[in-house]
Write a protein that holds these residues in place. Sequence first.
Motif, PDB file in Angstrom:
ATOM      1  N   ALA A 112       0.813  -1.298   0.021  1.00 24.45           N
ATOM      2  CA  ALA A 112      -0.099   0.156  -0.254  1.00 24.45           C
ATOM      3  C   ALA A 112       0.668   1.304   0.028  1.00 24.45           C
ATOM      4  CB  ALA A 112      -0.827   0.023   1.208  1.00 24.45           C
ATOM      5  N   LEU A 113       1.985   1.119   0.514  1.00 25.17           N
ATOM      6  CA  LEU A 113       2.891   2.313   0.689  1.00 25.17           C
ATOM      7  C   LEU A 113       3.829   2.598  -0.554  1.00 25.17           C
ATOM      8  CD1 LEU A 113       3.996   2.202   4.437  1.00 25.17           C
ATOM      9  CD2 LEU A 113       2.192   3.762   3.483  1.00 25.17           C
ATOM     10  N   PHE A 114       3.815   1.464  -1.316  1.00 25.45           N
ATOM     11  CA  PHE A 114       4.818   1.608  -2.447  1.00 25.45           C
ATOM     12  C   PHE A 114       4.228   2.733  -3.520  1.00 25.45           C
ATOM     13  CE2 PHE A 114       5.088   0.666  -7.179  1.00 25.45           C
ATOM     14  CZ  PHE A 114       6.503   0.408  -7.270  1.00 25.45           C
ATOM     15  N   PRO A 115       3.166   3.081  -3.913  1.00 30.58           N
ATOM     16  CA  PRO A 115       2.530   4.080  -4.714  1.00 30.58           C
ATOM     17  C   PRO A 115       2.970   5.397  -4.070  1.00 30.58           C
ATOM     18  CG  PRO A 115       0.665   2.883  -4.171  1.00 30.58           C
ATOM     19  CD  PRO A 115       1.891   2.254  -3.683  1.00 30.58           C
ATOM     20  N   ILE A 116       2.810   5.577  -2.759  1.00 31.94           N
ATOM     21  CA  ILE A 116       2.893   6.807  -1.990  1.00 31.94           C
ATOM     22  C   ILE A 116       4.407   7.174  -2.039  1.00 31.94           C
ATOM     23  CG2 ILE A 116       2.581   7.944  -0.049  1.00 31.94           C
ATOM     24  CD1 ILE A 116       0.162   6.059   0.675  1.00 31.94           C
ATOM     25  N   LEU A 117       5.265   6.133  -1.755  1.00 30.83           N
ATOM     26  CA  LEU A 117       6.725   6.531  -1.562  1.00 30.83           C
ATOM     27  C   LEU A 117       7.063   7.054  -2.881  1.00 30.83           C
ATOM     28  CD1 LEU A 117       8.938   6.529   0.104  1.00 30.83           C
ATOM     29  CD2 LEU A 117       9.355   3.983  -0.645  1.00 30.83           C
ATOM     30  N   PHE A 118       6.819   6.261  -4.125  1.00 30.86           N
ATOM     31  CA  PHE A 118       7.255   6.474  -5.449  1.00 30.86           C
ATOM     32  C   PHE A 118       6.895   7.993  -5.839  1.00 30.86           C
ATOM     33  CE2 PHE A 118       6.588   6.533  -9.877  1.00 30.86           C
ATOM     34  CZ  PHE A 118       7.799   6.505 -10.548  1.00 30.86           C
ATOM     35  N   ILE A 119       5.487   8.377  -5.663  1.00 30.06           N
ATOM     36  CA  ILE A 119       4.946   9.891  -5.715  1.00 30.06           C
ATOM     37  C   ILE A 119       5.646  10.847  -4.851  1.00 30.06           C
ATOM     38  CG2 ILE A 119       2.962  11.070  -5.515  1.00 30.06           C
ATOM     39  CD1 ILE A 119       1.325   9.081  -6.139  1.00 30.06           C
ATOM     40  N   TYR A 120       5.893  10.472  -3.749  1.00 33.46           N
ATOM     41  CA  TYR A 120       6.726  11.314  -2.849  1.00 33.46           C
ATOM     42  C   TYR A 120       8.301  11.578  -3.488  1.00 33.46           C
ATOM     43  CZ  TYR A 120       9.439  13.330   1.100  1.00 33.46           C
ATOM     44  OH  TYR A 120      10.169  13.997   1.794  1.00 33.46           O
ATOM     45  N   SER A 121       8.952  10.548  -3.922  1.00 34.76           N
ATOM     46  CA  SER A 121      10.091  10.639  -4.449  1.00 34.76           C
ATOM     47  C   SER A 121      10.271  11.450  -5.632  1.00 34.76           C
ATOM     48  CB  SER A 121      10.719   9.270  -4.676  1.00 34.76           C
ATOM     49  OG  SER A 121      11.932   9.164  -5.159  1.00 34.76           O
ATOM     50  N   ALA A 122       9.112  11.157  -6.589  1.00 30.81           N
ATOM     51  CA  ALA A 122       9.082  11.840  -7.923  1.00 30.81           C
ATOM     52  C   ALA A 122       8.853  13.423  -7.680  1.00 30.81           C
ATOM     53  CB  ALA A 122       8.109  11.175  -9.013  1.00 30.81           C
ATOM     54  N   ALA A 123       7.983  13.530  -6.711  1.00 30.40           N
ATOM     55  CA  ALA A 123       7.575  15.161  -6.462  1.00 30.40           C
ATOM     56  C   ALA A 123       8.729  15.729  -5.946  1.00 30.40           C
ATOM     57  CB  ALA A 123       6.209  15.129  -5.573  1.00 30.40           C
ATOM     58  N   THR A 124       9.613  15.089  -5.162  1.00 29.80           N
ATOM     59  CA  THR A 124      10.654  16.053  -4.608  1.00 29.80           C
ATOM     60  C   THR A 124      12.013  15.846  -5.304  1.00 29.80           C
ATOM     61  OG1 THR A 124      11.115  14.081  -3.037  1.00 29.80           O
ATOM     62  CG2 THR A 124       9.826  15.883  -2.176  1.00 29.80           C
ATOM     63  N   ASN A 125      12.031  15.012  -6.412  1.00 36.68           N
ATOM     64  CA  ASN A 125      13.175  14.970  -7.377  1.00 36.68           C
ATOM     65  C   ASN A 125      13.274  16.342  -8.081  1.00 36.68           C
ATOM     66  OD1 ASN A 125      15.157  14.070  -8.915  1.00 36.68           O
ATOM     67  ND2 ASN A 125      13.965  12.647  -9.982  1.00 36.68           N
ATOM     68  N   PRO A 126      14.337  16.948  -8.023  1.00 37.01           N
ATOM     69  CA  PRO A 126      14.636  18.246  -8.566  1.00 37.01           C
ATOM     70  C   PRO A 126      14.710  18.376 -10.121  1.00 37.01           C
ATOM     71  CG  PRO A 126      16.714  17.443  -7.600  1.00 37.01           C
ATOM     72  CD  PRO A 126      15.500  16.442  -7.094  1.00 37.01           C
ATOM     73  N   SER A 127      15.140  17.116 -10.627  1.00 40.55           N
ATOM     74  CA  SER A 127      14.981  16.791 -12.093  1.00 40.55           C
ATOM     75  C   SER A 127      13.516  17.155 -12.853  1.00 40.55           C
ATOM     76  CB  SER A 127      15.794  15.818 -12.512  1.00 40.55           C
ATOM     77  OG  SER A 127      15.079  14.665 -12.308  1.00 40.55           O
ATOM     78  N   GLY A 128      12.614  16.470 -12.197  1.00 39.51           N
ATOM     79  CA  GLY A 128      11.409  16.616 -12.300  1.00 39.51           C
ATOM     80  C   GLY A 128      10.792  15.829 -13.480  1.00 39.51           C
ATOM     81  N   THR A 129      11.401  14.893 -13.883  1.00 41.90           N
ATOM     82  CA  THR A 129      11.007  14.070 -15.263  1.00 41.90           C
ATOM     83  C   THR A 129      10.780  12.486 -14.789  1.00 41.90           C
ATOM     84  OG1 THR A 129      13.298  13.414 -15.712  1.00 41.90           O
ATOM     85  CG2 THR A 129      12.415  15.506 -16.663  1.00 41.90           C
ATOM     86  N   LEU A 130      10.246  11.720 -15.622  1.00 43.31           N
ATOM     87  CA  LEU A 130       9.767  10.463 -15.716  1.00 43.31           C
ATOM     88  C   LEU A 130      11.185   9.429 -15.721  1.00 43.31           C
ATOM     89  CD1 LEU A 130       7.838   8.280 -15.026  1.00 43.31           C
ATOM     90  CD2 LEU A 130       7.370   8.309 -17.552  1.00 43.31           C
TER      91      LEU A 130
END
Length: 314
Positions: A53-71
């Motif tokens: 259950a926490l896997f997608p939340i962790l991935f979204i948080y990681s992508a949102a705080t990533n300074p490059s901002g790309t997939l």
Amino acid sequence: MATVNAPVPADPRMDSRIAEETGAGTPASPKRGGLGGSVWWRHALGILALMWALFPILFIYSAATNPSGTLNTASLWPSGFSTKNFTDLFNDSSRPFWTWYKNSMIISFVGALGAVFLGACAAFAFSRLRFKGRRGGMMFLLLTTFFPALLAIVATYIIFAAIGDVLPALGLNTVTGLILAYLGGALGANVWLLKGYFDTVPRELDEAAIVDGASHARIFFTMTLRLVMPILVTVFMLVFVGLYGEFMLASVFLTDVDNQTLGVGLYGMTLGNDANTLFGRFTAGALLGSIPVMLLYLAFQRQLVGGLTTGSVK
């Protein structure tokens, strides 16, 4: 006069002493060996479900705080913390994030209030009043829940397109028209859930109020609604979350970018050639969009559990 020899009560101290000497006390609980004994697999399944259950939340948080901002550069584990995606999202004039946020909150809040009011009125009538066609009406409402809402999208679009020609404020591409479309399907399962809780309120209260001269409307607004507040909060939360995440009808109804909801607006960021570069902003908006639902569940979780469990036994 003969006397009757009454039995002498047993001394609890003597019983405990005999139990200690003979070893006939309370049987010991079965021993558990290892990590939790025979129930270790239950803990393992719970931890596995929590990680899933926490896997997608962790991935979204990681992508949102990533300074490059790309997939392409997104990873599961956060590599750093940056607010660049949030700043770019707020300053993007072609994608009004806060307008989408406001539209979603207005539609969800007003639609949930309207659904609760309509459902409570119908549930009070089916629970307290006796009229011809009462059972048939309940069965019809139950039957409507068997058909998916997708079947009514074409008919709803045609109806509101015609309404927009006469009343533009209630037609397509309007927040008010979308709220009315949502209220059209507000009954159904909500009425059954509300009626089950309304049936738990004693009828003697209504009869006493009628003797004092109270009308059905006064009983409903001043007495019954206060007694069934847990189920009202439960239905409000369920409808709010459903409308907040609804996408299908909103994407058909709202075409102007300033009238779109949060789900429709964020979905537009995943289309086209800019989907890779806008992925960081998309995840930032999704992370912020989850805050109202999370706060709502944290604030009213007791009413949610009480409303669902009490109304389900009727």
